[in-house]
Design a protein around this motif. Structure first.
Motif, short mmCIF file in Angstrom:
data_model
loop_
_atom_site.label_atom_id
_atom_site.label_comp_id
_atom_site.label_asym_id
_atom_site.label_seq_id
_atom_site.Cartn_x
_atom_site.Cartn_y
_atom_site.Cartn_z
N GLU A 1 46.15 95.03 53.31
CA GLU A 1 45.16 95.45 52.32
C GLU A 1 45.01 94.41 51.21
N GLU B 1 35.06 93.89 57.50
CA GLU B 1 34.92 93.62 56.07
C GLU B 1 33.87 92.54 55.83
N ARG C 1 34.16 89.47 45.92
CA ARG C 1 35.32 90.03 46.63
C ARG C 1 36.65 89.58 46.04
N GLU D 1 38.63 91.45 43.35
CA GLU D 1 39.44 92.62 43.69
C GLU D 1 40.94 92.32 43.52
N ILE D 2 41.25 91.04 43.39
CA ILE D 2 42.64 90.66 43.14
C ILE D 2 42.76 90.26 41.67
N LYS E 1 43.62 90.83 53.05
CA LYS E 1 42.21 90.79 53.43
C LYS E 1 41.32 90.45 52.23
N ARG E 2 41.80 90.73 51.01
CA ARG E 2 41.02 90.43 49.81
C ARG E 2 40.95 88.93 49.55
#
Length: 324
Positions: free
Chosen positions: A67, A23, A125, A128-129, A70-71
């Motif tokens: 998943e 990633e 990145r 994404e959360i 990792k964010r």
């Protein structure tokens, strides 16, 4: 060898860390060949990946979902990478981890824009959360890391700085990012507030201990072990804890003052390193690191016993006792 020993402590996380490594590679990919080369040069220099490790371990105290985790883990490591490449420009460092720095391989402009690019990717990145709280913690951490960079510039070559000055600098330089790694990993996994708070404090204390040991190793490890000349911190004007204690000796103080911010020979550099190494300053600095280590371990006592707590304890001991 020491890095390998550390990695063995969290070998159970190997599949997840390999995923995060991929990633990271994707995150620094761009249409610019130059940016790709410079970013990968930094990424492939390796590192302990201690921030992603703490995100993952903290996630074990809640609903572990790689998943989601990792964010958080990827942006935190990207922020750390960006700070390193900026640091190398500020410190005019030629070597890091035994390899030429980005600024050395290319130039300062490429290094600064590479750092900015990696930082921007981290922010991209984290979106994404969908959690304002996560964004708030990360943005405040980032502000403090930037303040730490400025403080480091202001404190350069200041031999008269206080212990408090040093501690506030390493708090922003290292401890807060590790603290946030633990807290964000916990929050993403949905732990309760108490658990998240204990993990945040554990990360803070272990981060302080980690940086003090790093600063000690700058004088006690060899050039080969460090992957850069021993005593580099002093040469670059960064006044660390061993220096603060050693300067209390009038003769050492005079030697430090005479050579600070000077173009000194390699022989003189090694003489300074030997002087600090054989003084009582190293043991005094170690005692401060151990106090932070004890506080970190105390926080673990409040957490549920299990494999994650056990691994965190092992990592904490390793950090406190590592030789380079």
């Amino acid at each position: 060898m020491e890095k390998m020993k550390l990695k063995l402590l969290y070998s159970d996380l190997k599949p997840e860390l390999e995923l995060i490594e991929k990633e990271l590679e994707q995150a620094v990919d761009s249409e610019s060949l130059l940016l790709n080369d410079a970013s990968l040069h930094l990424l492939q220099a390796g590192g302990k990946r201690i921030r992603p490790v703490f995100v993952l371990l903290a996630g074990k105290f809640g609903d572990y979902d790689i998943e989601l985790l990792k964010r958080v883990a990827v942006p935190l490591e990207l922020i750390h990478m960006a700070s390193l490449v900026h640091d190398d420009v500020i410190d005019d460092s030629e070597i890091r981890r035994g390899r030429p720095t980005v600024k050395s391989e290319w130039n300062n402009s490429v290094a600064m824009y590479t750092g900015d690019f990696i930082l921007a990717r981290a922010l991209e990145r984290i979106t994404e959360i969908e959690s304002p709280r996560i964004h708030d913690i990360l943005s405040k951490t980032l502000i403090e890391v930037c303040r730490g960079e400025i403080i480091q510039i202001e404190d350069k070559y200041r031999l008269d700085q206080s212990l408090r000055d040093y501690l506030r600098r390493i708090k922003r330089k290292t401890a807060l990012l590790i603290s946030s790694s633990c807290e964000l990993g916990a929050l993403v996994a949905g732990t309760d507030e108490k658990t998240a708070a204990h993990l945040r404090r554990f990360g803070y204390f272990i981060g302080m201990s980690f940086q003090i040991i790093d600063d000690i190793l700058d004088f006690t490890a060899s050039d080969q072990e460090l992957g850069k000349p021993a005593g580099s911190d002093f040469i670059q004007g960064n006044i660390t804890l061993p220096i603060l204690y050693a300067r209390r000796n009038p003769q050492i103080y005079q030697m430090l003052r005479d050579n600070l911010n000077q173009d000194i020979s390699d022989e003189k550099r090694l003489e300074i390193v030997r002087t600090i190494r054989t003084s009582s300053a190293v043991d005094e600095a170690k005692r401060v690191s151990e106090r932070y280590l004890e506080k970190a371990l105390k926080e673990l006592d409040y957490l549920p016993k299990g494999p994650a707590t056990k691994t965190m304890r092992k990592i904490a001991f390793f950090i406190g006792k590592r030789k380079f």
